[in-house]
Design a protein around this motif. Structure first.
Motif, PDB file in Angstrom:
ATOM      1  N   ILE A 103       0.797  -1.230   0.000  1.00 15.08           N
ATOM      2  CA  ILE A 103       0.000   0.000   0.000  1.00 15.08           C
ATOM      3  C   ILE A 103       0.828   1.278   0.000  1.00 15.08           C
ATOM      4  O   ILE A 103       0.298   2.345  -0.297  1.00 15.08           O
ATOM      5  CB  ILE A 103      -0.994   0.023   1.186  1.00 15.08           C
ATOM      6  CG1 ILE A 103      -0.248  -0.013   2.521  1.00 15.08           C
ATOM      7  CG2 ILE A 103      -2.010  -1.090   1.082  1.00 15.08           C
ATOM      8  CD1 ILE A 103      -1.130   0.235   3.731  1.00 15.08           C
ATOM      9  N   SER A 104       2.119   1.193   0.291  1.00 11.75           N
ATOM     10  CA  SER A 104       2.945   2.401   0.407  1.00 11.75           C
ATOM     11  C   SER A 104       2.977   3.282  -0.845  1.00 11.75           C
ATOM     12  O   SER A 104       3.072   4.498  -0.714  1.00 11.75           O
ATOM     13  CB  SER A 104       4.359   2.051   0.857  1.00 11.75           C
ATOM     14  OG  SER A 104       5.010   1.270  -0.117  1.00 11.75           O
ATOM     15  N   PRO A 105       2.876   2.735  -2.072  1.00 11.20           N
ATOM     16  CA  PRO A 105       2.888   3.626  -3.241  1.00 11.20           C
ATOM     17  C   PRO A 105       1.691   4.573  -3.325  1.00 11.20           C
ATOM     18  O   PRO A 105       1.680   5.493  -4.125  1.00 11.20           O
ATOM     19  CB  PRO A 105       2.878   2.664  -4.433  1.00 11.20           C
ATOM     20  CG  PRO A 105       3.364   1.368  -3.903  1.00 11.20           C
ATOM     21  CD  PRO A 105       2.933   1.333  -2.480  1.00 11.20           C
ATOM     22  N   TYR A 106       0.674   4.359  -2.500  1.00  7.88           N
ATOM     23  CA  TYR A 106      -0.526   5.189  -2.545  1.00  7.88           C
ATOM     24  C   TYR A 106      -0.640   6.115  -1.334  1.00  7.88           C
ATOM     25  O   TYR A 106      -1.643   6.797  -1.182  1.00  7.88           O
ATOM     26  CB  TYR A 106      -1.775   4.301  -2.606  1.00  7.88           C
ATOM     27  CG  TYR A 106      -1.711   3.317  -3.735  1.00  7.88           C
ATOM     28  CD1 TYR A 106      -1.854   3.729  -5.047  1.00  7.88           C
ATOM     29  CD2 TYR A 106      -1.454   1.963  -3.492  1.00  7.88           C
ATOM     30  CE1 TYR A 106      -1.757   2.821  -6.096  1.00  7.88           C
ATOM     31  CE2 TYR A 106      -1.364   1.061  -4.535  1.00  7.88           C
ATOM     32  CZ  TYR A 106      -1.521   1.495  -5.828  1.00  7.88           C
ATOM     33  OH  TYR A 106      -1.421   0.601  -6.863  1.00  7.88           O
ATOM     34  N   LEU A 107       0.380   6.126  -0.471  1.00  9.50           N
ATOM     35  CA  LEU A 107       0.261   6.855   0.784  1.00  9.50           C
ATOM     36  C   LEU A 107       1.158   8.077   0.857  1.00  9.50           C
ATOM     37  O   LEU A 107       2.360   8.000   0.590  1.00  9.50           O
ATOM     38  CB  LEU A 107       0.607   5.935   1.961  1.00  9.50           C
ATOM     39  CG  LEU A 107      -0.260   4.696   2.131  1.00  9.50           C
ATOM     40  CD1 LEU A 107       0.211   3.898   3.330  1.00  9.50           C
ATOM     41  CD2 LEU A 107      -1.716   5.065   2.282  1.00  9.50           C
ATOM     42  N   LEU A 108       0.577   9.185   1.260  1.00 12.17           N
ATOM     43  CA  LEU A 108       1.312  10.386   1.625  1.00 12.17           C
ATOM     44  C   LEU A 108       1.070  10.592   3.109  1.00 12.17           C
ATOM     45  O   LEU A 108       0.058  10.127   3.647  1.00 12.17           O
ATOM     46  CB  LEU A 108       0.785  11.599   0.849  1.00 12.17           C
ATOM     47  CG  LEU A 108       1.013  11.596  -0.656  1.00 12.17           C
ATOM     48  CD1 LEU A 108       0.305  12.780  -1.302  1.00 12.17           C
ATOM     49  CD2 LEU A 108       2.493  11.625  -0.970  1.00 12.17           C
TER      50      LEU A 108
END
Length: 187
Positions: A103-108
């Motif tokens: 999920i990290s590629p979608y998190l700011l």
């Protein structure tokens, strides 16, 4: 306890001591008389991330997991792990690198999401359906580019690489589908 008649997508049950979320349910009626209906399920073990399949007989009972959903927020990445906060209790949780990498590629920082807690421990984090991210790198705009089947690769601020329409430029904000990892629209 829940019966197989209560099974639906998103239900969290307990199998072999682990919380498992049902991904797909298929009810199969038997061809022979007197045989019971079979319930085929596809589920994800929330502790290991494994996707498995299991067939139950109609009427079988399964224990519902001690699973709670809470509003949460992504705070920051600590190496390969993610740090999240429950917005109700302000308790912080850590997500291990295998699950966080998905999920990290979608998190700011500050992204609000749903956290899944099993016996007081965070076992899942569901990002929103779509997120707004900025394009940091992409090929120059193509002359006479239309929104038809042409695409080009773009790198987003989180490092995610996706295909985008040829008319987009670096610096533009776009909406990205978090389930399929694809371009939706300009933000």
């Amino acid at each position: 306890m829940v019966t197989t008649g209560d099974f639906k997508k998103g239900l969290v049950i307990q199998l072999d001591g682990a919380p498992c979320i049902i991904i797909d349910v298929h009810y199969q009626s038997p061809s022979a008389r007197g045989a019971s209906t079979m319930v085929k399920t596809k589920y994800r073990n929330l502790l290991t991330g494994q996707v498995l399949e299991k067939t139950f007989r109609s009427g079988d009972k399964v224990e519902e997991a001690d699973f709670e959903r809470h509003k949460g927020q992504f705070l920051y990445a600590d190496g390969d792990r993610g740090i999240f906060m429950d917005l109700e209790t302000y308790e912080q949780f850590e997500m291990e690198e295998e699950a966080f990498a998905l999920i990290s590629p979608y998190l700011l920082e500050g992204t609000e999401m749903t956290l899944g807690l099993f016996q007081g421990r965070m076992v899942s984090a569901d990002p929103p359906q779509s997120v707004e991210l900025t394009v940091t790198e992409t090929a120059p705009v193509l002359k006479n580019a239309t929104a038809t089947a042409q695409t080009k690769e773009a790198v987003l601020e989180t490092g995610l690489r996706i295909q985008v329409p040829p008319y987009l430029e670096s610096g533009e904000k776009i909406k990205v589908d978090t389930k399929e990892g694809r371009f939706l629209s300009r933000a």
